[in-house]
Write a protein that holds these residues in place. Structure first.
Motif, PDB file in Angstrom:
ATOM      1  N   ASP A   1       2.754   5.210  -8.689  1.00  0.00           N
ATOM      2  CA  ASP A   1       3.654   4.212  -8.866  1.00  0.00           C
ATOM      3  C   ASP A   1       3.737   3.658  -7.540  1.00  0.00           C
ATOM      4  N   SER A   2       3.673   4.159  -6.512  1.00  0.00           N
ATOM      5  CA  SER A   2       3.949   3.849  -5.111  1.00  0.00           C
ATOM      6  C   SER A   2       2.980   2.920  -4.793  1.00  0.00           C
ATOM      7  N   VAL A   3       1.486   3.385  -5.451  1.00  0.00           N
ATOM      8  CA  VAL A   3       0.403   2.605  -4.986  1.00  0.00           C
ATOM      9  C   VAL A   3       0.368   1.172  -5.651  1.00  0.00           C
ATOM     10  N   SER A   4       0.733   1.187  -6.961  1.00  0.00           N
ATOM     11  CA  SER A   4       0.506   0.038  -7.804  1.00  0.00           C
ATOM     12  C   SER A   4       1.793  -0.898  -7.232  1.00  0.00           C
TER      13      SER A   4
ATOM     14  N   LEU B   1       2.945  -1.071  -4.344  1.00  0.00           N
ATOM     15  CA  LEU B   1       2.382  -1.624  -3.121  1.00  0.00           C
ATOM     16  C   LEU B   1       1.639  -2.671  -3.306  1.00  0.00           C
ATOM     17  N   TYR B   2       0.617  -2.786  -4.368  1.00  0.00           N
ATOM     18  CA  TYR B   2      -0.436  -3.664  -4.905  1.00  0.00           C
ATOM     19  C   TYR B   2       0.230  -4.673  -5.161  1.00  0.00           C
ATOM     20  N   VAL B   3       1.211  -4.779  -5.958  1.00  0.00           N
ATOM     21  CA  VAL B   3       2.047  -5.686  -6.577  1.00  0.00           C
ATOM     22  C   VAL B   3       2.718  -6.565  -5.480  1.00  0.00           C
ATOM     23  N   SER B   4       3.266  -5.738  -4.567  1.00  0.00           N
ATOM     24  CA  SER B   4       3.927  -6.398  -3.525  1.00  0.00           C
ATOM     25  C   SER B   4       2.817  -7.204  -2.517  1.00  0.00           C
ATOM     26  N   ALA B   5       1.942  -6.738  -2.459  1.00  0.00           N
ATOM     27  CA  ALA B   5       0.865  -7.473  -1.593  1.00  0.00           C
ATOM     28  C   ALA B   5       0.588  -8.823  -2.424  1.00  0.00           C
ATOM     29  N   ILE B   6       0.284  -8.642  -3.550  1.00  0.00           N
ATOM     30  CA  ILE B   6      -0.230  -9.995  -4.416  1.00  0.00           C
ATOM     31  C   ILE B   6       1.082 -10.940  -3.958  1.00  0.00           C
ATOM     32  N   THR B   7       2.333 -10.345  -4.327  1.00  0.00           N
ATOM     33  CA  THR B   7       3.632 -11.540  -4.110  1.00  0.00           C
ATOM     34  C   THR B   7       3.495 -11.942  -2.706  1.00  0.00           C
ATOM     35  N   ALA B   8       3.329 -11.159  -1.711  1.00  0.00           N
ATOM     36  CA  ALA B   8       3.148 -11.518  -0.258  1.00  0.00           C
ATOM     37  C   ALA B   8       2.287 -12.472  -0.008  1.00  0.00           C
ATOM     38  N   GLY B   9       1.091 -12.147  -0.384  1.00  0.00           N
ATOM     39  CA  GLY B   9       0.098 -13.135  -0.415  1.00  0.00           C
ATOM     40  C   GLY B   9       0.225 -14.486  -0.913  1.00  0.00           C
ATOM     41  N   VAL B  10       0.985 -14.436  -2.031  1.00  0.00           N
ATOM     42  CA  VAL B  10       1.479 -16.039  -2.748  1.00  0.00           C
ATOM     43  C   VAL B  10       2.558 -16.565  -1.850  1.00  0.00           C
ATOM     44  N   VAL B  11       3.276 -15.980  -1.353  1.00  0.00           N
ATOM     45  CA  VAL B  11       4.455 -16.362  -0.194  1.00  0.00           C
ATOM     46  C   VAL B  11       3.757 -16.895   0.958  1.00  0.00           C
TER      47      VAL B  11
ATOM     48  N   PHE C   1      -2.373   3.767 -18.386  1.00  0.00           N
ATOM     49  CA  PHE C   1      -2.022   4.002 -16.971  1.00  0.00           C
ATOM     50  C   PHE C   1      -0.639   3.281 -16.806  1.00  0.00           C
ATOM     51  N   ILE C   2      -0.561   1.987 -17.411  1.00  0.00           N
ATOM     52  CA  ILE C   2       0.617   1.102 -17.352  1.00  0.00           C
ATOM     53  C   ILE C   2       1.684   1.808 -18.050  1.00  0.00           C
ATOM     54  N   HIS C   3       1.581   2.649 -19.299  1.00  0.00           N
ATOM     55  CA  HIS C   3       2.484   3.348 -20.188  1.00  0.00           C
ATOM     56  C   HIS C   3       2.967   4.445 -19.239  1.00  0.00           C
ATOM     57  N   ARG C   4       2.247   4.908 -18.396  1.00  0.00           N
ATOM     58  CA  ARG C   4       2.667   6.180 -17.596  1.00  0.00           C
ATOM     59  C   ARG C   4       3.588   5.861 -16.492  1.00  0.00           C
ATOM     60  N   LEU C   5       3.420   4.738 -15.877  1.00  0.00           N
ATOM     61  CA  LEU C   5       4.175   4.406 -14.663  1.00  0.00           C
ATOM     62  C   LEU C   5       5.678   4.448 -14.783  1.00  0.00           C
ATOM     63  N   ASP C   6       6.343   4.707 -13.981  1.00  0.00           N
ATOM     64  CA  ASP C   6       7.766   4.832 -13.702  1.00  0.00           C
ATOM     65  C   ASP C   6       8.243   3.585 -14.233  1.00  0.00           C
ATOM     66  N   PRO C   7       9.427   3.548 -15.339  1.00  0.00           N
ATOM     67  CA  PRO C   7       9.974   2.433 -15.603  1.00  0.00           C
ATOM     68  C   PRO C   7      10.755   1.684 -14.523  1.00  0.00           C
ATOM     69  N   ARG C   8      10.867   2.136 -13.357  1.00  0.00           N
ATOM     70  CA  ARG C   8      11.726   1.520 -12.337  1.00  0.00           C
ATOM     71  C   ARG C   8      10.685   0.630 -11.634  1.00  0.00           C
ATOM     72  N   ASN C   9       9.586   1.122 -11.783  1.00  0.00           N
ATOM     73  CA  ASN C   9       8.407   0.654 -10.733  1.00  0.00           C
ATOM     74  C   ASN C   9       8.070  -0.653 -11.848  1.00  0.00           C
ATOM     75  N   LYS C  10       8.128  -0.348 -12.984  1.00  0.00           N
ATOM     76  CA  LYS C  10       7.566  -1.618 -13.729  1.00  0.00           C
ATOM     77  C   LYS C  10       8.703  -2.580 -13.568  1.00  0.00           C
ATOM     78  N   ILE C  11       9.921  -2.372 -13.641  1.00  0.00           N
ATOM     79  CA  ILE C  11      10.928  -3.428 -13.585  1.00  0.00           C
ATOM     80  C   ILE C  11      10.688  -4.013 -12.247  1.00  0.00           C
TER      81      ILE C  11
END
Lengths: 271, 312
Positions: free
Chosen positions: B254-257, B259-269, B15-25
């Motif tokens: 890509d959008s979903v993942s 969003l998910y990572v953003s949510a985690i960061t937002a939670g931490v903030v 799954f991670i391999h197939r994500l867009d590189p821009r998303n990963k960065i």
């Protein structure tokens, strides 16, 4: 039709010692040329001049009726492809398909057509199973085959092999040689210029140009070149092994004419 | 031949391999921000870092990173950890007494806070290294350069040659293994001529290294010369327009993942801004549970993608 015309071409690097000295020849369409000579005889310099990678000092050089200058060079290069000596230093992309795509990208081939072109030409050189492979996983011969595919993909009229086999092991050498033979059969209109050390290979071409110290020592069909076999030996170049066998046999009073094909030669001797 | 396993792309189809590189960065940057946020107390810090660690190790499992590679990538860290501990113990800081004295050493008080601080930074470094490991092992260098080029695109307005930078990067990446091979070859050649790379004093070692560096540079310059010829012969013009062979596609996952990572960061903030004290145990227990549940779901999605999607 004359594709490339070279007249009194001279070239020297910074030290002003002539590497090429008044070289003249024409390259005709659909023929297979070999340029042979020692190290430092100016062979590779000649290839770079033909590719427009170096700029001539004296004389004239034109291809497809275009003079070599800043305006024409892109057009000329689109007709000529070159395979260099070092397999590693011409592998630009990070995988086989990226490397072939590199030239296509430069020629502004649309994204949608690239995959088909890449597949077609990797098949032509027998590398279609290696599309995703990185250069360090390939042998020298395979890398050179990729380089050939990369050149073919750009649809050139002339391909220059600048000692393309000299850094390969015997297997890779035979590999590339077979690929070239196959290419000739498939594309009779393709003009090949092979700059080589391999005498056996050179004598299979239509015309041979012998360079010595930047000058043309001899040029002509292989048979014509072989008439000067003793001169070739004098400047330290070999003649094909079978020709040498024939000469030695003739000296010993055994009349043999055939020297191109070993089987026919054996048949003739046994008669 | 010894190959560098750290920071090298490993070809799997996860799954991670197939994500867009821009998303990963983007996700890498977001998660790094999350990792380096400061919290009011060490309790909060360790809870949040723990949750992040769970998530990141989950990512590592999903992207099939070998444990061996992970440990190898941390091998340079042990020295750092020691250094951190020493610095933290001997450098006085504010509020050091808050957690009390751990032990007394020759009349010198070693505070718990110093030890906590070192552990905290160690955890964060490990997490950061894990993240970069995930990025480099799941993304082809070429895709990475594409992503960089994409992010640099706004600079084109100022006539910045983003394409040339990306090309330079991708060629540099392409030639790392080739130059490494060359290094080994030259080392062998010099060793056979009596140069000793392994033993001797510092000065002697430096002399040995010079005998490696000089030929390496000479050959690298020759290479670059030939490469430039090869590129030019195939019609490369840095100023000209080019088409593209590789075009990463931004997809729904890509959008979903992201969003998910953003949510985690937002939670931490949010946790950081709220300045929560440890008293709100219930809230943390709850958030831990939620995070854990989402993490499990994420892993399941990953497993689903890796095992089922490939066969379809």
């Amino acid at each position: 039709m004359n594709l490339i015309e070279v007249k009194d071409l001279s070239f020297y690097y910074e030290n002003e010692k002539y590497v090429l000295d008044k070289v003249s020849f024409v390259i005709e369409s659909g023929k297979y040329y070999s340029i042979i000579g020692h190290n430092g005889s100016g062979k590779s310099t000649l290839a770079k001049l033909l590719m427009g990678l170096l700029v001539k000092k004296e004389g004239s050089i034109s291809a497809f009726n275009l003079a070599y200058n800043r305006q024409n060079i892109e057009e000329i290069r689109s007709h000529i492809g070159i395979v260099f000596q070092n397999p590693d230093n011409q592998f630009i992309g990070s995988t086989v398909q990226d490397d072939i795509a590199f030239g296509l990208e430069n020629r502004r081939v649309p994204h949608e057509e690239m995959n088909d072109i890449i597949l077609k030409f990797t098949k032509e050189v027998g590398m279609e199973d290696y599309l995703e492979k990185e250069p360090e996983m390939l042998s020298g011969g395979q890398k050179q085959r990729v380089a050939i595919a990369g050149v073919l993909a750009l649809n050139p009229d002339v391909i220059i092999f600048d000692e393309a086999t000299s850094m390969l092991d015997p297997v890779g050498r035979k590999d590339i040689h077979d690929t070239i033979v196959k290419l000739r059969e498939k594309n009779p209109n393709l003009t090949l210029i092979s700059i080589t050390h391999d005498i056996e290979e050179a004598f299979q071409s239509d015309e041979i140009i012998v360079l010595e110290h930047g000058k043309i020592f001899a040029k002509g069909k292989p048979e014509e070149i072989l008439e000067k076999a003793s001169d070739l030996k004098r400047i330290g170049l070999n003649v094909p092994f079978l020709y040498e066998v024939k000469e030695e046999l003739n000296k010993r009073g055994i009349k043999v004419n055939e020297y191109k094909d070993i089987q026919r030669m054996v048949d003739e001797i046994c008669k | 031949m010894a190959r560098l396993s750290i920071g090298r792309y490993v070809a799997y189809d996860t799954f991670i391999h197939r994500l867009d590189p821009r998303n990963k960065i983007l996700a890498l940057i977001l998660l790094m921000v999350a990792i380096f946020f400061q919290f009011s107390t060490y309790e909060v810090t360790f809870i949040v870092d723990g949750i992040l660690a769970l998530f990141i190790f989950g990512l590592m499992i999903v992207s099939k990173i070998r444990f061996k590679d992970f440990i190898k990538s941390l091998s340079a860290l042990w020295f750092m950890i020691l250094l951190l501990l020493i610095i933290n113990i001997f450098i006085p800081g504010p509020n050091k007494e808050a957690y009390g004295v751990a032990w007394t050493m020759w009349n010198y008080d070693v505070y718990w806070a110093s030890i906590f601080q070192s552990i905290k930074i160690t955890i964060r470094l490990i997490l950061m290294i894990s993240l970069t490991l995930i990025l480099t092992q799941t993304t082809k260098p070429l895709d990475l350069t594409f992503a960089f080029e994409w992010f640099l695109a706004p600079l084109k307005l100022f006539k910045f040659p983003t394409h040339v930078v990306a090309m330079t990067l991708s060629i540099a990446l392409r030639f790392i293994p080739t130059i490494l091979d060359e290094t080994h070859r030259i080392m062998n050649a010099q060793t056979s001529r009596g140069v000793d790379f392994k033993h001797g004093k510092f000065v002697e070692k430096m002399h040995a290294i010079v005998s490696l560096i000089v030929p390496l540079f000479v050959s690298a310059f020759e290479r670059s010369d030939e490469l430039a010829d090869a590129m030019e012969a195939r019609g490369y013009n840095p100023k000209g327009k080019r088409t593209r062979f590789r075009k990463p596609k931004w997809s729904f996952k890509d959008s979903v993942s992201l969003l998910y990572v953003s949510a985690i960061t937002a939670g931490v903030v949010v946790v950081s801004v709220l300045n929560l004290a440890i008293t709100s145990d219930l809230f943390f227990a709850f958030s831990l549970l939620v995070e854990f549940a989402i993490f499990i779901i994420f892993v399941l999605i990953g497993i689903f993608y890796t095992t089922f999607r490939r066969k379809v």
